[in-house]
Design a protein around this motif. Sequence first.
Motif, PDB file in Angstrom:
ATOM      1  N   SER A 118     -80.619 -71.151  27.339  1.00 15.70           N
ATOM      2  CA  SER A 118     -81.073 -71.634  28.643  1.00 15.70           C
ATOM      3  C   SER A 118     -79.890 -71.927  29.554  1.00 15.70           C
ATOM      4  O   SER A 118     -79.882 -71.545  30.734  1.00 15.70           O
ATOM      5  N   TYR A 119     -78.872 -72.603  29.012  1.00 17.34           N
ATOM      6  CA  TYR A 119     -77.678 -72.885  29.802  1.00 17.34           C
ATOM      7  C   TYR A 119     -77.024 -71.597  30.288  1.00 17.34           C
ATOM      8  O   TYR A 119     -76.634 -71.485  31.465  1.00 17.34           O
ATOM      9  N   LEU A 120     -76.896 -70.627  29.396  1.00 18.49           N
ATOM     10  CA  LEU A 120     -76.253 -69.366  29.781  1.00 18.49           C
ATOM     11  C   LEU A 120     -77.032 -68.670  30.896  1.00 18.49           C
ATOM     12  O   LEU A 120     -76.434 -68.136  31.836  1.00 18.49           O
ATOM     13  N   CYS A 121     -78.363 -68.674  30.794  1.00 26.15           N
ATOM     14  CA  CYS A 121     -79.183 -68.058  31.840  1.00 26.15           C
ATOM     15  C   CYS A 121     -79.019 -68.790  33.169  1.00 26.15           C
ATOM     16  O   CYS A 121     -78.886 -68.162  34.230  1.00 26.15           O
ATOM     17  N   GLN A 122     -79.022 -70.117  33.114  1.00 23.63           N
ATOM     18  CA  GLN A 122     -78.864 -70.908  34.330  1.00 23.63           C
ATOM     19  C   GLN A 122     -77.482 -70.698  34.940  1.00 23.63           C
ATOM     20  O   GLN A 122     -77.338 -70.507  36.155  1.00 23.63           O
ATOM     21  N   PHE A 123     -76.456 -70.748  34.104  1.00 24.78           N
ATOM     22  CA  PHE A 123     -75.081 -70.546  34.565  1.00 24.78           C
ATOM     23  C   PHE A 123     -74.939 -69.171  35.214  1.00 24.78           C
ATOM     24  O   PHE A 123     -74.302 -69.021  36.263  1.00 24.78           O
ATOM     25  N   TRP A 124     -75.550 -68.173  34.581  1.00 25.27           N
ATOM     26  CA  TRP A 124     -75.468 -66.804  35.081  1.00 25.27           C
ATOM     27  C   TRP A 124     -76.029 -66.709  36.495  1.00 25.27           C
ATOM     28  O   TRP A 124     -75.437 -66.080  37.364  1.00 25.27           O
ATOM     29  N   ARG A 125     -77.188 -67.331  36.710  1.00 26.31           N
ATOM     30  CA  ARG A 125     -77.840 -67.220  37.998  1.00 26.31           C
ATOM     31  C   ARG A 125     -77.165 -68.081  39.065  1.00 26.31           C
ATOM     32  O   ARG A 125     -76.890 -67.622  40.165  1.00 26.31           O
ATOM     33  N   ILE A 126     -76.887 -69.334  38.729  1.00 25.93           N
ATOM     34  CA  ILE A 126     -76.338 -70.267  39.711  1.00 25.93           C
ATOM     35  C   ILE A 126     -74.973 -69.820  40.205  1.00 25.93           C
ATOM     36  O   ILE A 126     -74.660 -69.900  41.400  1.00 25.93           O
ATOM     37  N   PHE A 127     -74.133 -69.307  39.286  1.00 29.58           N
ATOM     38  CA  PHE A 127     -72.772 -68.936  39.645  1.00 29.58           C
ATOM     39  C   PHE A 127     -72.590 -67.436  39.864  1.00 29.58           C
ATOM     40  O   PHE A 127     -71.469 -66.970  40.009  1.00 29.58           O
ATOM     41  N   ASP A 128     -73.717 -66.713  39.896  1.00 31.03           N
ATOM     42  CA  ASP A 128     -73.678 -65.273  40.146  1.00 31.03           C
ATOM     43  C   ASP A 128     -72.639 -64.596  39.239  1.00 31.03           C
ATOM     44  O   ASP A 128     -71.698 -63.945  39.697  1.00 31.03           O
ATOM     45  N   VAL A 129     -72.811 -64.761  37.950  1.00 30.02           N
ATOM     46  CA  VAL A 129     -71.866 -64.240  36.962  1.00 30.02           C
ATOM     47  C   VAL A 129     -71.886 -62.712  36.948  1.00 30.02           C
ATOM     48  O   VAL A 129     -72.949 -62.083  37.021  1.00 30.02           O
ATOM     49  N   LYS A 130     -70.711 -62.144  36.866  1.00 30.54           N
ATOM     50  CA  LYS A 130     -70.539 -60.707  36.669  1.00 30.54           C
ATOM     51  C   LYS A 130     -69.592 -60.488  35.502  1.00 30.54           C
ATOM     52  O   LYS A 130     -68.735 -61.331  35.211  1.00 30.54           O
ATOM     53  N   LEU A 131     -69.741 -59.361  34.843  1.00 25.17           N
ATOM     54  CA  LEU A 131     -68.870 -59.010  33.732  1.00 25.17           C
ATOM     55  C   LEU A 131     -68.060 -57.773  34.076  1.00 25.17           C
ATOM     56  O   LEU A 131     -68.605 -56.788  34.571  1.00 25.17           O
ATOM     57  N   LEU A 132     -66.762 -57.860  33.826  1.00 23.46           N
ATOM     58  CA  LEU A 132     -65.875 -56.729  34.061  1.00 23.46           C
ATOM     59  C   LEU A 132     -65.462 -56.130  32.722  1.00 23.46           C
ATOM     60  O   LEU A 132     -65.092 -56.854  31.796  1.00 23.46           O
ATOM     61  N   LYS A 133     -65.551 -54.805  32.627  1.00 20.99           N
ATOM     62  CA  LYS A 133     -65.165 -54.080  31.417  1.00 20.99           C
ATOM     63  C   LYS A 133     -65.970 -54.540  30.204  1.00 20.99           C
ATOM     64  O   LYS A 133     -65.422 -54.803  29.128  1.00 20.99           O
ATOM     65  N   TRP A 134     -67.286 -54.647  30.412  1.00 20.53           N
ATOM     66  CA  TRP A 134     -68.195 -55.014  29.330  1.00 20.53           C
ATOM     67  C   TRP A 134     -68.250 -53.875  28.313  1.00 20.53           C
ATOM     68  O   TRP A 134     -68.400 -52.716  28.673  1.00 20.53           O
ATOM     69  N   PRO A 135     -68.124 -54.170  27.027  1.00 21.70           N
ATOM     70  CA  PRO A 135     -68.083 -53.102  26.019  1.00 21.70           C
ATOM     71  C   PRO A 135     -69.434 -52.417  25.861  1.00 21.70           C
ATOM     72  O   PRO A 135     -70.476 -52.934  26.268  1.00 21.70           O
ATOM     73  N   SER A 136     -69.409 -51.277  25.248  1.00 19.37           N
ATOM     74  CA  SER A 136     -70.628 -50.514  24.988  1.00 19.37           C
ATOM     75  C   SER A 136     -71.561 -51.284  24.068  1.00 19.37           C
ATOM     76  O   SER A 136     -71.125 -52.041  23.191  1.00 19.37           O
ATOM     77  N   LEU A 137     -72.860 -51.068  24.268  1.00 18.93           N
ATOM     78  CA  LEU A 137     -73.848 -51.679  23.383  1.00 18.93           C
ATOM     79  C   LEU A 137     -73.640 -51.226  21.943  1.00 18.93           C
ATOM     80  O   LEU A 137     -73.987 -51.953  21.002  1.00 18.93           O
ATOM     81  N   TYR A 138     -73.085 -50.032  21.763  1.00 18.81           N
ATOM     82  CA  TYR A 138     -72.846 -49.522  20.416  1.00 18.81           C
ATOM     83  C   TYR A 138     -71.781 -50.335  19.680  1.00 18.81           C
ATOM     84  O   TYR A 138     -71.681 -50.272  18.448  1.00 18.81           O
ATOM     85  N   LEU A 139     -70.983 -51.099  20.428  1.00 23.33           N
ATOM     86  CA  LEU A 139     -70.011 -52.002  19.821  1.00 23.33           C
ATOM     87  C   LEU A 139     -70.541 -53.434  19.782  1.00 23.33           C
ATOM     88  O   LEU A 139     -70.406 -54.129  18.776  1.00 23.33           O
ATOM     89  N   ALA A 140     -71.137 -53.885  20.897  1.00 22.20           N
ATOM     90  CA  ALA A 140     -71.551 -55.273  21.027  1.00 22.20           C
ATOM     91  C   ALA A 140     -72.715 -55.630  20.106  1.00 22.20           C
ATOM     92  O   ALA A 140     -72.707 -56.691  19.467  1.00 22.20           O
TER      93      ALA A 140
END
Length: 260
Positions: free
Chosen positions: A122-144
């Motif tokens: 829940s915290y991660l979802c809230q943090f993501w939305r409130i702070f407009d989180v973006k990810l740079l160089k996110w790894p492939s789903l085949y790795l993650a």
Amino acid sequence: MEHSVELTRPYSLIHFVTYQLRAAIFPLFIFVILGTTLVIDLPFLARYDWLLIFCLLMQFVMVKTGLETVDELKVITVFHLIGLLMEIFKVNMGSWSYPEEGLFKIMNVPLFSGFMYASVASYLCQFWRIFDVKLLKWPSLYLAVPLATGIYLNFFTHHYIWDFRWVLFGLVVVVFFRTKLTFFYNSSRVHLPLIVYFFLIGLLIWVGENIATLLGAWHYPDQQDGWQLVHLGKISSWLLLVIVSFLIVANLKVVKEKIT
């Protein structure tokens, strides 16, 4: 864009902390009800049962008021079930215990315990939305995805075979070394290495774990005769669990952004 309009204007460190507390509304609520039910003996039901009722009500309110979306609720529910399954296994392996009685328990584990895991998501979802989180160089789903699966399974398998956590830490560094998390702060974007973020959240959860055990949510074996500080080694466990939670939330957000 879903982040709050306030974040497009300059704001101070106090505002930043305030928004972080807002993102952590569910974990903070759990601390409040743990403390309240510890000092106030509620009638008719056991304490653990009241904790479950309060958590369910809080979850309903958060969705009804728009603090959480239906998609986020689905992710949180998944993590609730993942956490509950691990609780059942760990408790019956003697890793920790829930000493109080309750009607809503499965194999000595009260159902409210899943909400403690869900509150992290829940915290991660809230943090993501409130702070407009973006990810740079996110790894492939085949790795993650295989990495997250391996981390979760290690919480079970290390009771029977070698503990692979340090191997998993090494893989985390390799897979996420280049990944950065960015979010709004003071009208600009802050870039934070994702590995550092994992450690910080893991450390905060360890602090929260000390508070929760002090309030009698559960006991470790060395706390049976009186509360003691939770071993620092638990930070590594929480760090790995945060990674699993973050990957579930991140993959939802990344996939949703691609669709929209």
